[in-house]
Design a protein around this motif. Structure first.
Motif, mmCIF file in Angstrom:
data_model
loop_
_atom_site.group_PDB
_atom_site.id
_atom_site.type_symbol
_atom_site.label_atom_id
_atom_site.label_comp_id
_atom_site.label_asym_id
_atom_site.label_seq_id
_atom_site.Cartn_x
_atom_site.Cartn_y
_atom_site.Cartn_z
ATOM 1 N N ASN A 1 0.850 -1.188 0.000
ATOM 2 C CA ASN A 1 0.000 0.000 0.000
ATOM 3 C C ASN A 1 0.888 1.242 0.000
ATOM 4 N N LEU A 2 0.983 1.879 -1.150
ATOM 5 C CA LEU A 2 1.844 3.053 -1.304
ATOM 6 C C LEU A 2 1.542 4.144 -0.296
ATOM 7 N N ASN A 3 0.268 4.370 -0.035
ATOM 8 C CA ASN A 3 -0.122 5.466 0.857
ATOM 9 C C ASN A 3 0.359 5.265 2.288
ATOM 10 N N ASN A 4 0.579 4.021 2.689
ATOM 11 C CA ASN A 4 1.090 3.769 4.039
ATOM 12 C C ASN A 4 2.502 4.305 4.221
ATOM 13 N N SER B 1 4.979 17.485 4.432
ATOM 14 C CA SER B 1 5.260 17.989 5.780
ATOM 15 C C SER B 1 4.015 17.987 6.659
ATOM 16 N N LEU B 2 2.852 17.987 6.050
ATOM 17 C CA LEU B 2 1.611 17.993 6.821
ATOM 18 C C LEU B 2 1.237 16.609 7.340
ATOM 19 N N ASN B 3 1.687 15.537 6.638
ATOM 20 C CA ASN B 3 1.227 14.211 7.024
ATOM 21 C C ASN B 3 2.339 13.196 7.252
ATOM 22 N N HIS B 4 3.591 13.613 7.286
ATOM 23 C CA HIS B 4 4.672 12.629 7.371
ATOM 24 C C HIS B 4 4.651 11.821 8.658
ATOM 25 N N GLU B 5 4.081 12.350 9.718
ATOM 26 C CA GLU B 5 4.058 11.604 10.967
ATOM 27 C C GLU B 5 3.060 10.457 10.931
ATOM 28 N N THR B 6 2.143 10.456 9.992
ATOM 29 C CA THR B 6 1.179 9.370 9.888
ATOM 30 C C THR B 6 1.690 8.244 9.001
ATOM 31 N N LEU B 7 2.806 8.448 8.332
ATOM 32 C CA LEU B 7 3.353 7.415 7.462
ATOM 33 C C LEU B 7 4.055 6.343 8.285
ATOM 34 N N LYS B 8 3.954 5.106 7.820
ATOM 35 C CA LYS B 8 4.695 4.018 8.450
ATOM 36 C C LYS B 8 6.171 4.166 8.080
ATOM 37 N N PRO B 9 7.065 3.901 9.009
ATOM 38 C CA PRO B 9 8.489 3.979 8.675
ATOM 39 C C PRO B 9 8.869 2.854 7.711
ATOM 40 N N LEU B 10 9.749 3.169 6.780
ATOM 41 C CA LEU B 10 10.243 2.183 5.818
ATOM 42 C C LEU B 10 11.708 2.495 5.552
ATOM 43 N N SER B 11 12.576 1.671 6.093
ATOM 44 C CA SER B 11 14.009 1.881 5.893
ATOM 45 C C SER B 11 14.493 1.103 4.672
ATOM 46 N N VAL B 12 15.697 1.415 4.251
ATOM 47 C CA VAL B 12 16.331 0.682 3.163
ATOM 48 C C VAL B 12 16.381 -0.804 3.531
ATOM 49 N N GLY B 13 16.753 -1.107 4.767
ATOM 50 C CA GLY B 13 16.822 -2.491 5.214
ATOM 51 C C GLY B 13 15.466 -3.183 5.219
ATOM 52 N N ASP B 14 14.415 -2.457 5.623
ATOM 53 C CA ASP B 14 13.061 -3.024 5.594
ATOM 54 C C ASP B 14 12.683 -3.416 4.166
ATOM 55 N N LEU B 15 12.909 -2.490 3.246
ATOM 56 C CA LEU B 15 12.547 -2.725 1.855
ATOM 57 C C LEU B 15 13.394 -3.843 1.259
ATOM 58 N N LEU B 16 14.679 -3.865 1.565
ATOM 59 C CA LEU B 16 15.558 -4.928 1.084
ATOM 60 C C LEU B 16 15.078 -6.285 1.588
ATOM 61 N N GLY B 17 14.714 -6.378 2.850
ATOM 62 C CA GLY B 17 14.211 -7.637 3.402
ATOM 63 C C GLY B 17 12.957 -8.122 2.686
ATOM 64 N N GLN B 18 12.083 -7.201 2.356
ATOM 65 C CA GLN B 18 10.864 -7.569 1.622
ATOM 66 C C GLN B 18 11.206 -8.050 0.222
ATOM 67 N N ILE B 19 12.137 -7.387 -0.428
ATOM 68 C CA ILE B 19 12.561 -7.808 -1.761
ATOM 69 C C ILE B 19 13.169 -9.214 -1.689
ATOM 70 N N GLN B 20 14.033 -9.439 -0.719
ATOM 71 C CA GLN B 20 14.673 -10.744 -0.569
ATOM 72 C C GLN B 20 13.646 -11.839 -0.313
ATOM 73 N N ARG B 21 12.576 -11.503 0.364
ATOM 74 C CA ARG B 21 11.486 -12.447 0.648
ATOM 75 C C ARG B 21 10.668 -12.741 -0.603
ATOM 76 N N GLY B 22 10.653 -11.801 -1.557
ATOM 77 C CA GLY B 22 9.947 -12.023 -2.808
ATOM 78 C C GLY B 22 8.644 -11.277 -2.960
ATOM 79 N N TYR B 23 8.252 -10.514 -1.950
ATOM 80 C CA TYR B 23 7.033 -9.708 -2.061
ATOM 81 C C TYR B 23 7.114 -8.530 -1.115
ATOM 82 N N LEU B 24 6.438 -7.450 -1.516
ATOM 83 C CA LEU B 24 6.378 -6.241 -0.702
ATOM 84 C C LEU B 24 5.004 -6.166 -0.072
ATOM 85 N N GLU B 25 4.985 -5.697 1.194
ATOM 86 C CA GLU B 25 3.683 -5.479 1.841
ATOM 87 C C GLU B 25 3.758 -4.334 2.809
#
Length: 98
Positions: free
Chosen positions: A61-64, A74-98
């Motif tokens: 979900n892109l909006n998350n 700047s108005l809504n960045h605090e409502t976004l879920k954190p996503l680090s390079v490592g988080d995204l890499l782990g999802q890629i290595q797993r084979g799917y993003l969520e």
């Protein structure tokens, strides 16, 4: 499906896709906050990841994580879920993003 990719390979991919050649990027770098990826840029990044690494992005979900365009970020960045390079890499290595 597991994808074999190193952290350095993924950082190189991000530098190329985002044009962020001068910023330090590490495992803990936040994609939205520190690299400034928001809105359509987030969608473009996820499409590029899908094309390069052939991972399933149907549950992502892109909006998350990226919200709206930077002008409104700047108005809504605090409502976004954190996503680090490592988080995204782990999802890629797993084979799917969520």
């Amino acid at each position: 499906m597991n994808v074999d990719i190193t952290l350095q390979d993924f950082i190189d991919f991000l530098r190329n896709e985002l044009g962020q050649v001068d910023l330090p990027i590490s495992n803990s770098t936040q994609i939205a906050v520190e690299l400034g990826v928001a809105g359509d840029d987030g969608e473009d990044l996820i499409i590029a990841i899908h094309k390069k690494y052939k991972v399933d992005v149907s549950r992502f979900n892109l909006n998350n994580y990226f919200g709206s365009e930077p002008a409104f970020w700047s108005l809504n960045h605090e409502t976004l879920k954190p996503l680090s390079v490592g988080d995204l890499l782990g999802q890629i290595q797993r084979g799917y993003l969520e």
